[in-house]
Motif scaffolding. Structure first.
Motif, PDB file in Angstrom:
ATOM      1  N   MET A  27      -2.575  -6.179   1.392  1.00 29.22           N
ATOM      2  CA  MET A  27      -2.753  -6.108  -0.056  1.00 29.22           C
ATOM      3  C   MET A  27      -3.148  -4.702  -0.491  1.00 29.22           C
ATOM      4  O   MET A  27      -3.804  -3.967   0.257  1.00 29.22           O
ATOM      5  CB  MET A  27      -3.838  -7.095  -0.485  1.00 29.22           C
ATOM      6  N   PRO A  28      -2.769  -4.307  -1.709  1.00 32.71           N
ATOM      7  CA  PRO A  28      -3.176  -2.979  -2.200  1.00 32.71           C
ATOM      8  C   PRO A  28      -4.679  -2.920  -2.425  1.00 32.71           C
ATOM      9  O   PRO A  28      -5.318  -3.912  -2.777  1.00 32.71           O
ATOM     10  CB  PRO A  28      -2.408  -2.841  -3.518  1.00 32.71           C
ATOM     11  N   VAL A  29      -5.243  -1.756  -2.211  1.00 33.15           N
ATOM     12  CA  VAL A  29      -6.676  -1.527  -2.397  1.00 33.15           C
ATOM     13  C   VAL A  29      -6.874  -0.785  -3.712  1.00 33.15           C
ATOM     14  O   VAL A  29      -6.216   0.225  -3.974  1.00 33.15           O
ATOM     15  CB  VAL A  29      -7.254  -0.703  -1.229  1.00 33.15           C
ATOM     16  N   THR A  30      -7.789  -1.288  -4.529  1.00 28.79           N
ATOM     17  CA  THR A  30      -8.093  -0.641  -5.803  1.00 28.79           C
ATOM     18  C   THR A  30      -9.580  -0.322  -5.863  1.00 28.79           C
ATOM     19  O   THR A  30     -10.416  -1.235  -5.814  1.00 28.79           O
ATOM     20  CB  THR A  30      -7.721  -1.535  -6.993  1.00 28.79           C
ATOM     21  N   ILE A  31      -9.907   0.961  -5.902  1.00 30.78           N
ATOM     22  CA  ILE A  31     -11.294   1.403  -6.056  1.00 30.78           C
ATOM     23  C   ILE A  31     -11.358   2.233  -7.331  1.00 30.78           C
ATOM     24  O   ILE A  31     -10.901   3.380  -7.382  1.00 30.78           O
ATOM     25  CB  ILE A  31     -11.759   2.226  -4.841  1.00 30.78           C
ATOM     26  N   LEU A  32     -11.867   1.607  -8.375  1.00 29.72           N
ATOM     27  CA  LEU A  32     -11.919   2.284  -9.676  1.00 29.72           C
ATOM     28  C   LEU A  32     -12.832   3.504  -9.618  1.00 29.72           C
ATOM     29  O   LEU A  32     -13.836   3.490  -8.904  1.00 29.72           O
ATOM     30  CB  LEU A  32     -12.393   1.290 -10.736  1.00 29.72           C
ATOM     31  N   PRO A  33     -12.480   4.548 -10.323  1.00 29.97           N
ATOM     32  CA  PRO A  33     -11.378   4.691 -11.290  1.00 29.97           C
ATOM     33  C   PRO A  33     -10.083   5.205 -10.677  1.00 29.97           C
ATOM     34  O   PRO A  33      -9.180   5.616 -11.410  1.00 29.97           O
ATOM     35  CB  PRO A  33     -11.947   5.689 -12.291  1.00 29.97           C
ATOM     36  N   GLY A  34      -9.982   5.206  -9.352  1.00 26.34           N
ATOM     37  CA  GLY A  34      -8.803   5.767  -8.708  1.00 26.34           C
ATOM     38  C   GLY A  34      -7.624   4.810  -8.743  1.00 26.34           C
ATOM     39  O   GLY A  34      -7.741   3.644  -9.113  1.00 26.34           O
ATOM     40  N   PRO A  35      -6.432   5.294  -8.317  1.00 30.13           N
ATOM     41  CA  PRO A  35      -5.227   4.451  -8.297  1.00 30.13           C
ATOM     42  C   PRO A  35      -5.242   3.505  -7.094  1.00 30.13           C
ATOM     43  O   PRO A  35      -5.991   3.697  -6.134  1.00 30.13           O
ATOM     44  CB  PRO A  35      -4.101   5.482  -8.172  1.00 30.13           C
ATOM     45  N   ALA A  36      -4.413   2.472  -7.152  1.00 28.99           N
ATOM     46  CA  ALA A  36      -4.274   1.534  -6.031  1.00 28.99           C
ATOM     47  C   ALA A  36      -3.498   2.211  -4.895  1.00 28.99           C
ATOM     48  O   ALA A  36      -2.628   3.050  -5.129  1.00 28.99           O
ATOM     49  CB  ALA A  36      -3.553   0.276  -6.483  1.00 28.99           C
ATOM     50  N   PHE A  37      -3.830   1.863  -3.678  1.00 30.05           N
ATOM     51  CA  PHE A  37      -3.129   2.405  -2.524  1.00 30.05           C
ATOM     52  C   PHE A  37      -3.129   1.349  -1.419  1.00 30.05           C
ATOM     53  O   PHE A  37      -3.875   0.373  -1.467  1.00 30.05           O
ATOM     54  CB  PHE A  37      -3.790   3.700  -2.033  1.00 30.05           C
ATOM     55  N   PHE A  38      -2.278   1.550  -0.415  1.00 27.38           N
ATOM     56  CA  PHE A  38      -2.147   0.604   0.679  1.00 27.38           C
ATOM     57  C   PHE A  38      -2.779   1.180   1.939  1.00 27.38           C
ATOM     58  O   PHE A  38      -2.792   2.397   2.149  1.00 27.38           O
ATOM     59  CB  PHE A  38      -0.677   0.269   0.952  1.00 27.38           C
ATOM     60  N   LEU A  39      -3.276   0.268   2.777  1.00 26.41           N
ATOM     61  CA  LEU A  39      -3.839   0.671   4.060  1.00 26.41           C
ATOM     62  C   LEU A  39      -2.721   0.947   5.054  1.00 26.41           C
ATOM     63  O   LEU A  39      -1.558   0.583   4.838  1.00 26.41           O
ATOM     64  CB  LEU A  39      -4.742  -0.437   4.607  1.00 26.41           C
TER      65      LEU A  39
END
Length: 229
Positions: free
Chosen positions: A147-159
């Protein structure tokens, strides 16, 4: 009792007692589960650590237990940043494993069984359901890696190790465990244990001494299985 028909007749005749025993059994099993869940979680975490070399794509990921939850900490590097940060996932939760106390209550409420029969059915059933819990946890481990990782305020990214095809497949399996698996597995295991216990075994026919042996060897019974008996 003779098979499922005998079980149903007994259940129809004693349904009030069975319902009371199930209710009391579920209350007691739930309290026991509440006490044992942290220990159970530690056992599952140990399985997760053993399987990590095959499942984990994130270097440095580690498994921990918090109360009755199994957590995975995955250190990731945020896009555009040099720092590492732990992303925490819950891969098993005791409150989602309510099928175990329900199964125990069903075994305790089943009419016509001796204590020994109940103990054996409970042991085998809980062992099989534990395998489903292990499978569910391992599926969750891989699901959250895809699943994509979302750590605000940055964009979503994949592991690392993400695959769109793998995400589709593992998502279907994950949601089966989450939505259908919990109650479905309990029902299947209970019916299987009930069927094995209630199905009568056919009586063995003893052949005459000079008749052909029923084992199919073609020899006389007295010179084959009868010589050993």
């Amino acid at each position: 009792m003779a098979g499922f028909s005998g079980f149903l007749r007994r259940l129809r005749a004693e349904w009030r007692r069975v319902l009371l025993r199930f209710t009391l059994g579920l209350a007691g099993a739930s309290l026991v589960w509440l006490a044992l869940a942290p220990v159970y979680a530690r056992g599952l975490a140990a399985v997760g650590r053993a399987a990590a070399p095959l499942l984990e794509n994130t270097p440095g990921a580690y498994y921990a237990v918090e109360g009755s939850r199994v957590l995975v900490y995955r250190p990731v590097r945020l896009p555009g940043q040099a720092e590492m940060r732990d992303v925490v996932y819950t891969v098993w939760l005791a409150s989602g494993a309510f099928g175990l106390p329900v199964f125990a209550a069903l075994i305790l409420a089943t009419p016509g069984w001796s204590r020994g029969t109940r103990a054996r059915a409970l042991a085998w059933g809980l062992a099989l359901l534990t395998l489903t819990q292990i499978a569910s946890m391992l599926v969750s481990v891989d699901f959250w890696q895809q699943m994509p990782v979302t750590i605000l305020p940055g964009p979503a990214f994949f592991l690392a190790g993400h695959s769109a095809v793998r995400l589709q497949v593992i998502s279907a399996v994950y949601y089966f465990f989450e939505i259908m698996g919990r109650g479905f597995f309990v029902l299947v295991v209970y019916v299987a244990v009930l069927g094995l216990r209630e199905t009568p075994r056919p009586a063995r026919r003893r052949a005459g001494r000079n008749a052909k042996c029923p084992c199919g060897s073609g020899r006389k019974f007295k010179r084959c299985c009868g010589a050993v008996a």
